[in-house]
Scaffold this motif. Sequence first.
Motif, PDB file in Angstrom:
ATOM      1  N   HIS A   9       4.573  -2.450   3.188  1.00 38.53           N
ATOM      2  CA  HIS A   9       3.830  -3.173   3.805  1.00 38.53           C
ATOM      3  C   HIS A   9       2.612  -3.874   4.047  1.00 38.53           C
ATOM      4  N   SER A  10       1.460  -4.766   3.337  1.00 37.51           N
ATOM      5  CA  SER A  10       0.386  -4.384   3.500  1.00 37.51           C
ATOM      6  C   SER A  10      -0.437  -4.683   5.284  1.00 37.51           C
ATOM      7  N   GLY A  11       0.611  -5.457   5.887  1.00 34.91           N
ATOM      8  CA  GLY A  11       0.707  -6.505   7.175  1.00 34.91           C
ATOM      9  C   GLY A  11       1.109  -5.660   8.141  1.00 34.91           C
ATOM     10  N   CYS A  12       2.286  -4.395   8.091  1.00 27.39           N
ATOM     11  CA  CYS A  12       2.910  -3.308   8.807  1.00 27.39           C
ATOM     12  C   CYS A  12       1.841  -1.516   8.414  1.00 27.39           C
ATOM     13  N   TRP A  13       1.112  -2.079   7.752  1.00 29.94           N
ATOM     14  CA  TRP A  13      -0.063  -0.887   8.067  1.00 29.94           C
ATOM     15  C   TRP A  13      -0.695  -1.118   9.029  1.00 29.94           C
ATOM     16  N   LYS A  14      -1.172  -2.554   8.673  1.00 33.05           N
ATOM     17  CA  LYS A  14      -2.032  -3.354   9.428  1.00 33.05           C
ATOM     18  C   LYS A  14      -2.216  -3.156  11.159  1.00 33.05           C
ATOM     19  N   ALA A  15      -0.677  -3.028  11.131  1.00 31.24           N
ATOM     20  CA  ALA A  15      -0.003  -3.786  12.286  1.00 31.24           C
ATOM     21  C   ALA A  15       0.382  -2.409  12.773  1.00 31.24           C
ATOM     22  N   ARG A  16       0.451  -0.796  12.186  1.00 30.81           N
ATOM     23  CA  ARG A  16       0.827   0.505  12.597  1.00 30.81           C
ATOM     24  C   ARG A  16       0.527   0.713  14.521  1.00 30.81           C
ATOM     25  N   ASP A  17      -0.336   0.212  14.647  1.00 29.09           N
ATOM     26  CA  ASP A  17      -0.319   1.539  15.932  1.00 29.09           C
ATOM     27  C   ASP A  17       1.383   0.422  16.923  1.00 29.09           C
ATOM     28  N   ARG A  18       1.765  -0.727  16.585  1.00 32.96           N
ATOM     29  CA  ARG A  18       2.363  -1.038  17.438  1.00 32.96           C
ATOM     30  C   ARG A  18       3.759  -0.749  16.377  1.00 32.96           C
ATOM     31  N   ARG A  19       3.634  -0.301  14.581  1.00 33.67           N
ATOM     32  CA  ARG A  19       4.892  -0.410  14.227  1.00 33.67           C
ATOM     33  C   ARG A  19       5.205   1.370  13.231  1.00 33.67           C
ATOM     34  N   HIS A  20       5.688   2.122  14.367  1.00 40.34           N
ATOM     35  CA  HIS A  20       5.524   3.453  14.188  1.00 40.34           C
ATOM     36  C   HIS A  20       6.519   3.943  13.583  1.00 40.34           C
ATOM     37  N   PRO A  21       6.690   4.413  12.185  1.00 45.90           N
ATOM     38  CA  PRO A  21       8.014   4.959  11.869  1.00 45.90           C
ATOM     39  C   PRO A  21       9.091   5.082  12.370  1.00 45.90           C
ATOM     40  N   ILE A  62       0.966  -1.131   0.134  1.00 49.88           N
ATOM     41  CA  ILE A  62      -0.063  -0.054   0.303  1.00 49.88           C
ATOM     42  C   ILE A  62       0.727   0.969  -0.213  1.00 49.88           C
ATOM     43  N   VAL A  63       0.236   1.935  -0.845  1.00 50.29           N
ATOM     44  CA  VAL A  63       0.399   3.812  -0.209  1.00 50.29           C
ATOM     45  C   VAL A  63      -0.074   4.447   0.238  1.00 50.29           C
ATOM     46  N   ALA A  64       0.697   5.264   1.341  1.00 52.40           N
ATOM     47  CA  ALA A  64      -0.718   6.387   2.110  1.00 52.40           C
ATOM     48  C   ALA A  64       0.449   7.781   2.538  1.00 52.40           C
ATOM     49  N   TRP A  65      -0.444   8.736   2.267  1.00 52.01           N
ATOM     50  CA  TRP A  65       0.143  10.417   2.665  1.00 52.01           C
ATOM     51  C   TRP A  65      -0.953  10.714   3.043  1.00 52.01           C
ATOM     52  N   PRO A  66      -0.595  11.730   4.176  1.00 54.95           N
ATOM     53  CA  PRO A  66      -1.050  12.853   4.959  1.00 54.95           C
ATOM     54  C   PRO A  66      -2.955  13.374   4.011  1.00 54.95           C
ATOM     55  N   ALA A  67      -4.132  12.847   4.669  1.00 58.43           N
ATOM     56  CA  ALA A  67      -5.275  13.911   3.846  1.00 58.43           C
ATOM     57  C   ALA A  67      -5.321  14.808   4.421  1.00 58.43           C
ATOM     58  N   ASP A  68      -4.488  16.033   5.192  1.00 55.43           N
ATOM     59  CA  ASP A  68      -5.138  16.975   5.332  1.00 55.43           C
ATOM     60  C   ASP A  68      -4.145  17.788   4.652  1.00 55.43           C
TER      61      ASP A  68
END
Length: 97
Positions: free
Chosen positions: A83-95, A65-71
Amino acid sequence: MSPRRNHRRDEGGPVDRDRARQGVQTVQTWSDGEWLVRGVPPSNATKVYRCPGCQQTIPPGVAHIVAWPADGRGDLTDRRHWHSGCWKARDRRHPGR
């Protein structure tokens, strides 16, 4: 008994091939704000990216996936490929972790 009637389906107009190729973006809300998110199919994944969730590479040909701020304040440099799995676990995997 009446014969079966076949009704013509309304196709809804022509297909936007660019939109179909790029995927449909959605808005997702996370603890750090709203993000525009779009899936990248394997056929469109032609470069190597580094996932900010796990710091591992995303090789060409791998769906992600590709993600960018919606603001609306960011630009193309704010887009991140995950990675799709990393994005889904985003609350546990911060940049940066």
